[in-house]
Design an enzyme around this catalytic site. Structure first.
Site, PDB file in Angstrom:
ATOM      1  N   LYS A  22       6.656  11.961   3.653  1.00  0.00           N
ATOM      2  CA  LYS A  22       6.840  10.562   3.229  1.00  0.00           C
ATOM      3  C   LYS A  22       7.563  10.484   1.884  1.00  0.00           C
ATOM      4  CE  LYS A  22       3.309   8.066   1.116  1.00  0.00           C
ATOM      5  NZ  LYS A  22       3.695   7.409  -0.106  1.00  0.00           N
ATOM      6  N   ASN A  23       7.043  11.209   0.898  1.00  0.00           N
ATOM      7  CA  ASN A  23       7.581  11.008  -0.446  1.00  0.00           C
ATOM      8  C   ASN A  23       8.948  11.662  -0.651  1.00  0.00           C
ATOM      9  OD1 ASN A  23       5.464   9.372  -1.025  1.00  0.00           O
ATOM     10  ND2 ASN A  23       4.255  10.943  -2.087  1.00  0.00           N
ATOM     11  N   CYS A 118       0.063   1.908  -4.066  1.00  0.00           N
ATOM     12  CA  CYS A 118      -1.397   2.066  -4.159  1.00  0.00           C
ATOM     13  C   CYS A 118      -1.913   1.673  -5.536  1.00  0.00           C
ATOM     14  CB  CYS A 118      -1.780   3.520  -3.879  1.00  0.00           C
ATOM     15  SG  CYS A 118      -1.565   3.991  -2.172  1.00  0.00           S
ATOM     16  N   ARG A 123       0.589   2.164 -13.594  1.00  0.00           N
ATOM     17  CA  ARG A 123       1.738   2.931 -13.078  1.00  0.00           C
ATOM     18  C   ARG A 123       3.029   2.383 -13.690  1.00  0.00           C
ATOM     19  NH1 ARG A 123       1.051   3.892  -6.666  1.00  0.00           N
ATOM     20  NH2 ARG A 123       2.373   5.680  -7.112  1.00  0.00           N
ATOM     21  N   PRO A 124       3.240   2.639 -14.987  1.00  0.00           N
ATOM     22  CA  PRO A 124       4.442   2.123 -15.637  1.00  0.00           C
ATOM     23  C   PRO A 124       5.705   2.794 -15.086  1.00  0.00           C
ATOM     24  CG  PRO A 124       3.304   3.656 -17.100  1.00  0.00           C
ATOM     25  CD  PRO A 124       2.440   3.502 -15.882  1.00  0.00           C
ATOM     26  N   ILE A 125       6.863   2.163 -15.322  1.00  0.00           N
ATOM     27  CA  ILE A 125       8.133   2.828 -14.942  1.00  0.00           C
ATOM     28  C   ILE A 125       9.014   3.015 -16.183  1.00  0.00           C
ATOM     29  CG2 ILE A 125       8.128   2.150 -12.492  1.00  0.00           C
ATOM     30  CD1 ILE A 125      10.262  -0.002 -13.300  1.00  0.00           C
ATOM     31  N   GLN A 127       9.592   5.570 -17.958  1.00  0.00           N
ATOM     32  CA  GLN A 127      10.418   6.786 -17.990  1.00  0.00           C
ATOM     33  C   GLN A 127      11.661   6.637 -17.103  1.00  0.00           C
ATOM     34  OE1 GLN A 127       9.644   9.386 -20.194  1.00  0.00           O
ATOM     35  NE2 GLN A 127       8.251   7.728 -20.772  1.00  0.00           N
ATOM     36  N   ASP A 306      -2.724  13.566  -4.739  1.00  0.00           N
ATOM     37  CA  ASP A 306      -2.803  12.878  -3.437  1.00  0.00           C
ATOM     38  C   ASP A 306      -3.833  13.506  -2.504  1.00  0.00           C
ATOM     39  OD1 ASP A 306      -0.842  11.270  -4.424  1.00  0.00           O
ATOM     40  OD2 ASP A 306       0.780  12.121  -3.238  1.00  0.00           O
ATOM     41  N   ILE A 328      -3.857  12.798 -13.296  1.00  0.00           N
ATOM     42  CA  ILE A 328      -2.576  12.093 -13.129  1.00  0.00           C
ATOM     43  C   ILE A 328      -2.763  10.569 -13.195  1.00  0.00           C
ATOM     44  CG2 ILE A 328      -0.503  11.846 -11.690  1.00  0.00           C
ATOM     45  CD1 ILE A 328      -0.955  14.771 -12.465  1.00  0.00           C
ATOM     46  N   ARG A 398       0.541   3.225   6.258  1.00  0.00           N
ATOM     47  CA  ARG A 398       1.697   3.324   5.348  1.00  0.00           C
ATOM     48  C   ARG A 398       2.201   4.760   5.259  1.00  0.00           C
ATOM     49  NH1 ARG A 398       0.347   1.885  -0.251  1.00  0.00           N
ATOM     50  NH2 ARG A 398       2.337   2.927  -0.460  1.00  0.00           N
TER      51      ARG A 398
HETATM   52  C1  EPZ Z   1       4.627   9.536  -6.764  1.00  0.00           C
HETATM   53  O1  EPZ Z   1       4.214   8.352  -7.436  1.00  0.00           O
HETATM   54  C2  EPZ Z   1       4.118   9.413  -5.346  1.00  0.00           C
HETATM   55  N1  EPZ Z   1       4.738   8.253  -4.733  1.00  0.00           N
HETATM   56  C3  EPZ Z   1       2.608   9.304  -5.345  1.00  0.00           C
HETATM   57  O2  EPZ Z   1       2.187   9.328  -4.004  1.00  0.00           O
HETATM   58  C4  EPZ Z   1       2.009  10.529  -6.055  1.00  0.00           C
HETATM   59  O3  EPZ Z   1       0.615  10.343  -6.195  1.00  0.00           O
HETATM   60  C5  EPZ Z   1       2.620  10.699  -7.443  1.00  0.00           C
HETATM   61  O4  EPZ Z   1       4.076  10.708  -7.340  1.00  0.00           O
HETATM   62  C6  EPZ Z   1       2.196  11.984  -8.145  1.00  0.00           C
HETATM   63  O5  EPZ Z   1       2.526  13.090  -7.361  1.00  0.00           O
HETATM   64  C7  EPZ Z   1       5.945   8.363  -4.195  1.00  0.00           C
HETATM   65  O6  EPZ Z   1       6.570   9.407  -4.195  1.00  0.00           O
HETATM   66  C8  EPZ Z   1       6.492   7.157  -3.553  1.00  0.00           C
HETATM   67  P1  EPZ Z   1       4.577   9.705 -11.094  1.00  0.00           P
HETATM   68  P2  EPZ Z   1       4.832   7.983  -8.856  1.00  0.00           P
HETATM   69  O7  EPZ Z   1       5.723   8.948 -11.646  1.00  0.00           O
HETATM   70  O8  EPZ Z   1       6.281   8.306  -8.827  1.00  0.00           O
HETATM   71  C9  EPZ Z   1       2.895   8.299 -15.353  1.00  0.00           C
HETATM   72  C10 EPZ Z   1       0.825   8.763  -2.198  1.00  0.00           C
HETATM   73  O9  EPZ Z   1      -0.410   8.675  -1.954  1.00  0.00           O
HETATM   74  N2  EPZ Z   1       4.192   7.613 -15.520  1.00  0.00           N
HETATM   75  O10 EPZ Z   1       4.750  11.161 -10.819  1.00  0.00           O
HETATM   76  O11 EPZ Z   1       4.411   6.602  -9.168  1.00  0.00           O
HETATM   77  C11 EPZ Z   1       2.053   7.662 -14.255  1.00  0.00           C
HETATM   78  O12 EPZ Z   1       1.336   6.562 -14.742  1.00  0.00           O
HETATM   79  C12 EPZ Z   1       1.363   8.260  -3.496  1.00  0.00           C
HETATM   80  O13 EPZ Z   1       1.649   9.219  -1.382  1.00  0.00           O
HETATM   81  C13 EPZ Z   1       4.489   6.987 -16.692  1.00  0.00           C
HETATM   82  O14 EPZ Z   1       3.691   6.970 -17.640  1.00  0.00           O
HETATM   83  O15 EPZ Z   1       4.056   8.986  -9.780  1.00  0.00           O
HETATM   84  C14 EPZ Z   1       1.187   8.836 -13.851  1.00  0.00           C
HETATM   85  O16 EPZ Z   1       0.113   8.944 -14.741  1.00  0.00           O
HETATM   86  C15 EPZ Z   1       0.363   7.619  -4.370  1.00  0.00           C
HETATM   87  N3  EPZ Z   1       5.713   6.383 -16.814  1.00  0.00           N
HETATM   88  C16 EPZ Z   1       2.103  10.036 -14.035  1.00  0.00           C
HETATM   89  O17 EPZ Z   1       3.136   9.606 -14.915  1.00  0.00           O
HETATM   90  C17 EPZ Z   1       6.621   6.392 -15.820  1.00  0.00           C
HETATM   91  O18 EPZ Z   1       7.709   5.836 -16.008  1.00  0.00           O
HETATM   92  C18 EPZ Z   1       2.742  10.572 -12.766  1.00  0.00           C
HETATM   93  O19 EPZ Z   1       3.338   9.490 -12.039  1.00  0.00           O
HETATM   94  C19 EPZ Z   1       6.315   7.025 -14.620  1.00  0.00           C
HETATM   95  C20 EPZ Z   1       5.091   7.639 -14.481  1.00  0.00           C
END
Ligand code: EPZ
Length: 419
Positions: A22-23, A118, A123-125, A127, A306, A328, A398
């Site tokens: 999926k991811n 989820c 979950r900020p963006i 970065q 996950d 995480i 999903r």
């Molecule tokens: C991806 O989410 C996956 N989603 C998630 O899968 C997965 O749990 C996660 O990566 C970690 O492996 C998809 O690929 C669509 P991150 P993502 O950015 O990208 C912080 C599932 O069940 N962060 O790696 O949202 C964040 O808050 C789902 O399949 C910032 O601070 O995860 C977290 O603590 C759920 N600023 C950490 O980094 C940012 O700009 C890792 O998040 C981005 C992230």
């Protein structure tokens, strides 16, 4: 709303063929719009998030054909860079944020609603945005939309403050079409990062180092369509491995990459399950009683967040006290209340859950609070005594292709009911 009814107690036995990741595919499908071209993507799982992503791209003007697990994406005619009208669709998943990188890369402009996904904590963006700004984009967030424009997209040196899967892929998507060289430091190393990079390279991009924490990208002027097959899903594989171990089953998982499963294999083995790599897959033989263990979620190659929720279910029936530390996402323990209703002995202290094993879980009505919590509830139902009803399984749909059919094929007593 559909629900699963599960009669617990059956040992799972047989084979499951694992679908595409999926991811990975949720990064690959948006990547296909980076040029005016046609790409053929195979091993695409039939899950709600993927179908939603396809739906959004069609609404933007892409021509998409889907047959079984193959998706053909034709973006030879220009598509829109403005996704603002599709807030409802983008709000149903996290991966809609990849439209930002892909559209910025192709059109130097993108308007995309803030993503959903989820509810597992903050979950900020930031970065992602830091990366786009470093590449030369102006970014404004207003009325729930991220609006970006970059008259010139230029390679940059970007150091991620946190290891982020989403930010790493999103920056790659834009940087492959930027002028000059981009370096992403402290990049995520998950298998799906490598898969998206491999797809982009087949399209003509120049990405080196995916799978390490430094990714180097040299922007290219031209990209072209390609044919690609998505890797198997690490998390789906892990979910079935845990279901096999929990039920004292004997299950062969086919179409998997054992290397991706090492963190899970190590922990299941520590618990007393037998995990064997065979020619055509990974075989898991469950042995009860399971032993208590400690797990801390970490970015790849560590234990994946996950699979934290499914692993917690195994711990509820393991002998002794287990701990699970979620490093995480800060609120990925919402499902714990559901397991407590089944008799699990779990206490939470900050980011750590302490789980004292009980003899068995008792069946009741429980809720899938998110995608992976949903998978965990199914495993809980498989081992509980009596009939468990798992509600809100829309979350499971999903991300898991044919979960109910696959589980039934290996002996689970599970059926879907519409409420
Ligand atoms: C991806 O989410 C996956 N989603 C998630 O899968 C997965 O749990 C996660 O990566 C970690 O492996 C998809 O690929 C669509 P991150 P993502 O950015 O990208 C912080 C599932 O069940 N962060 O790696 O949202 C964040 O808050 C789902 O399949 C910032 O601070 O995860 C977290 O603590 C759920 N600023 C950490 O980094 C940012 O700009 C890792 O998040 C981005 C992230």
């Amino acid at each position: 709303m559909d629900a699963f009814i599960i009669e617990g107690g059956n040992q799972l036995q047989g084979e499951v063929s694992i679908s595409g990741a999926k991811n990975a595919v949720l990064g690959i499908i948006p990547a296909a719009v980076l040029c005016a071209c046609t790409s053929k993507i195979e091993n695409v799982p039939d899950i709600k998030d993927v179908n939603k992503m396809i739906d959004i791209l069609e609404k933007l003007g892409a021509e998409i054909y889907k047959e079984q697990d193959t998706v053909i994406i034709n973006t030879e005619k220009p598509i829109s860079y403005d996704v603002s009208d599709y807030e409802e669709e983008t709000g149903q998943m996290r991966a809609s944020y990849y439209l930002l990188g892909a559209l910025l890369g192709r059109y130097r402009k993108a308007i995309v609603p803030l993503p959903g996904g989820c509810n597992i904590g903050d979950r900020p963006i930031d970065q992602h945005i830091k990366g786009f700004q470093a590449l030369g984009a102006t970014v404004v967030i207003e009325h729930g939309q991220v609006k970006m424009e970059a008259p010139e997209l230029k390679g940059a040196h970007i150091f991620l403050d946190v290891v982020s899967v989403g930010a790493t892929i999103n920056i790659m998507l834009a940087a492959v079409r930027a002028d000059g060289k981009t370096v992403i430091e402290n990049a995520a190393k998950e298998p799906h990062i490598v898969d998206v990079a491999n797809f982009l390279n087949l399209m003509g991009a120049n990405i080196k180092g995916a799978g390490t924490d430094v990714i180097k990208i040299t922007g290219v002027d031209e990209m072209h369509g390609c044919e690609y097959s998505v890797i198997p899903d690490q998390i789906t594989t892990g979910t079935y491995m845990m279901a096999a171990a929990a039920t004292e089953g004997d299950v062969l998982l086919k179409n998997v990459i054992p290397k991706h499963m090492e963190a899970i294999t190590a922990k299941l083995t520590e618990m007393g399950a037998i995990v064997k790599e065979e020619d055509n897959g990974i075989r898991v033989i469950g042995k009860r009683p399971l032993k208590a263990i400690n797990v801390k979620t970490m970015p790849y190659p560590g234990f994946p967040t996950d699979l934290q929720q499914p692993m917690a279910v195994l711990m509820t029936i393991a002998e002794g006290t287990s701990t699970i530390t979620e490093s995480i996402f800060e609120s990925r323990f919402k499902y714990v209340d559901e397991l407590r209703r089944m008799g699990a002995n779990i206490s939470i202290n900050g980011r750590t859950a302490s789980i004292i094993g009980v003899k068995n879980l008792s069946a009741t009505k429980i809720r899938a609070t998110d995608l992976r919590a949903g998978a965990a509830m199914v495993i809980a139902g498989l081992i509980a005594d009596g009939e468990t009803k798992v509600t809100d399984i829309v979350h499971i749909d999903r991300g898991y292709e044919k979960l109910q059919e696959n589980m039934r094929n290996i002996g689970a007593d599970i059926r879907r009911v519409s409420e």
